[in-house]
Scaffold this motif. Sequence first.
Motif, PDB file in Angstrom:
ATOM      1  N   LYS A 141       8.975   4.347   3.171  1.00  0.00           N
ATOM      2  CA  LYS A 141       7.888   3.053   2.946  1.00  0.00           C
ATOM      3  C   LYS A 141       6.825   3.123   3.971  1.00  0.00           C
ATOM      4  N   PRO A 142       5.797   3.611   3.561  1.00  0.00           N
ATOM      5  CA  PRO A 142       4.492   3.742   4.756  1.00  0.00           C
ATOM      6  C   PRO A 142       4.271   2.133   5.288  1.00  0.00           C
ATOM      7  N   ARG A 143       4.023   2.109   6.304  1.00  0.00           N
ATOM      8  CA  ARG A 143       3.730   0.673   7.137  1.00  0.00           C
ATOM      9  C   ARG A 143       2.228   0.828   7.356  1.00  0.00           C
ATOM     10  N   TYR A 144       1.658   1.980   7.952  1.00  0.00           N
ATOM     11  CA  TYR A 144       0.449   2.192   8.213  1.00  0.00           C
ATOM     12  C   TYR A 144      -0.208   3.445   8.031  1.00  0.00           C
ATOM     13  N   ILE A 145      -1.385   3.724   7.486  1.00  0.00           N
ATOM     14  CA  ILE A 145      -1.980   4.994   6.975  1.00  0.00           C
ATOM     15  C   ILE A 145      -3.217   4.953   7.929  1.00  0.00           C
TER      16      ILE A 145
ATOM     17  N   GLU B 121       2.401   4.446  -2.263  1.00  0.00           N
ATOM     18  CA  GLU B 121       3.309   3.171  -2.014  1.00  0.00           C
ATOM     19  C   GLU B 121       4.788   3.389  -1.521  1.00  0.00           C
ATOM     20  N   VAL B 122       5.305   4.550  -2.163  1.00  0.00           N
ATOM     21  CA  VAL B 122       6.599   5.023  -1.588  1.00  0.00           C
ATOM     22  C   VAL B 122       6.467   6.533  -1.646  1.00  0.00           C
ATOM     23  N   ILE B 123       7.247   7.124  -0.758  1.00  0.00           N
ATOM     24  CA  ILE B 123       7.136   8.651  -0.618  1.00  0.00           C
ATOM     25  C   ILE B 123       8.519   9.129  -0.630  1.00  0.00           C
TER      26      ILE B 123
ATOM     27  N   ILE C 167      -6.813  -2.823   9.133  1.00  0.00           N
ATOM     28  CA  ILE C 167      -7.389  -3.206   7.945  1.00  0.00           C
ATOM     29  C   ILE C 167      -6.266  -3.422   6.956  1.00  0.00           C
ATOM     30  N   SER C 168      -6.226  -4.755   6.615  1.00  0.00           N
ATOM     31  CA  SER C 168      -5.269  -5.084   5.568  1.00  0.00           C
ATOM     32  C   SER C 168      -5.465  -4.868   4.050  1.00  0.00           C
ATOM     33  N   GLY C 169      -4.569  -4.795   3.210  1.00  0.00           N
ATOM     34  CA  GLY C 169      -4.979  -4.668   1.829  1.00  0.00           C
ATOM     35  C   GLY C 169      -4.336  -3.412   1.099  1.00  0.00           C
ATOM     36  N   GLY C 170      -3.693  -2.464   1.760  1.00  0.00           N
ATOM     37  CA  GLY C 170      -2.705  -1.391   1.471  1.00  0.00           C
ATOM     38  C   GLY C 170      -3.870  -0.264   0.869  1.00  0.00           C
ATOM     39  N   LEU C 171      -3.286   0.268  -0.189  1.00  0.00           N
ATOM     40  CA  LEU C 171      -4.124   1.480  -0.907  1.00  0.00           C
ATOM     41  C   LEU C 171      -5.607   1.088  -1.375  1.00  0.00           C
ATOM     42  N   ASP C 172      -5.637  -0.104  -1.526  1.00  0.00           N
ATOM     43  CA  ASP C 172      -7.118  -0.550  -2.227  1.00  0.00           C
ATOM     44  C   ASP C 172      -8.139  -0.661  -1.077  1.00  0.00           C
ATOM     45  N   SER C 173      -7.647  -0.619   0.131  1.00  0.00           N
ATOM     46  CA  SER C 173      -8.644  -0.805   1.182  1.00  0.00           C
ATOM     47  C   SER C 173      -8.936   0.764   2.031  1.00  0.00           C
TER      48      SER C 173
ATOM     49  N   GLU D 282      -3.105  -1.094   6.796  1.00  0.00           N
ATOM     50  CA  GLU D 282      -1.656  -1.797   7.079  1.00  0.00           C
ATOM     51  C   GLU D 282      -1.135  -1.894   5.486  1.00  0.00           C
ATOM     52  N   MET D 283      -0.089  -1.236   5.236  1.00  0.00           N
ATOM     53  CA  MET D 283       0.344  -1.479   3.840  1.00  0.00           C
ATOM     54  C   MET D 283       1.302  -2.438   3.821  1.00  0.00           C
ATOM     55  N   PRO D 284       1.538  -3.101   2.521  1.00  0.00           N
ATOM     56  CA  PRO D 284       2.334  -4.299   2.222  1.00  0.00           C
ATOM     57  C   PRO D 284       3.616  -4.195   2.345  1.00  0.00           C
TER      58      PRO D 284
END
Length: 335
Positions: free
Chosen positions: A42-46, A103-105, A307-313, A333-335
């Motif tokens: 589960k990614p926490r930060y990209i 979102e999941v790897i 930056i919050s918002g997950g993949l949309d950001s 930051e991933m949710p």
Amino acid sequence: MTASTKTTIGLRLAHLPAGKLRPEHIEKTLISLPETPRLQLKPRYISIDPYMRTRMQPAGYDYIERWAAGSPLSGWTLAEVIASNRPSFKSGDFVVGHLPMQEVIASDGQHLTPVPVGDDPEAYLHPLGMTGFTAWVGMQLLGRPTAEDTVLVSAAAGAVGSIAAQLAQRQEAKVIVTAGRADKRAWLHDKGFQSVLNHRSPDYTKQLHGAAPSGITLNFENVGGSAFTAAIEAMATNGRIVLCGLVSQYQTRNPRKSPDNFAQLRQKNVAVHPFVVPDYLRYWNDFQQFMLPLVAQKRIAWKLDKISGGLDSVAPALIGLLNGDNLGKRVVEMP
């Protein structure tokens, strides 16, 4: 778009940008997951980095695979193990590595670096991660500053520049740093840098000559464009340039264009050292041994620009980074 237990949501390049990157160039897509992966992460930060824009160029930058229309996006990622069929990993472990933006790897565990228990996992996104490694290779391994040097580090409030400037400072060199925004320059002053310039100022060339009247002996170049042109004007005879990046040019049609005064470097006998990190991965353990004590003892300053918002950001975060709106190491930051 909704994922199931056998799918997840990821990002891909919708089409190659012909000019500036826009949000619509990056789109979500459904990704199939294997029935029984060795590891589930589960990614926490990209990590969001300027080189990502170079992967969208139609030519050049052959040190890394270029993205084409439809290519899945990837980047340096801090992830948590949420399921494991491998004895070397257990649920709750943190790992870092170059991973797909999903979102999941599902992973086989190869090319992952475990974060040691007790270490700050977030440090592996910046000073102990790829941007810290880039700064260490460029400044410590190639630049080798001494107390006799006058060092220029452009974009010194960014991910690589902030670490590179501190490494030069630790060698007791005279360090001149630049940043394009007032809050970034205030942050640099707060970190102990005395000579802090604005590389976007119309009189930047004059400022640079005033700060280094005898010339720059080592330039750690991150910006390119007019800032690089001014740095060349200020270079001392027999100086050296470590060419890390040209971020101001990555959104242009000629991102690798040399400054018009580049020929001055031969006249001044200035050595130019362009580099890309994949060529130096054999030094990763040396880098870790060097940097770990500095981070543990809080002798190196670092800052995550979250930056919050997950993949949309991801798309707006990258576009903003290319415009210089970050302070420190930008991550999503991933949710």
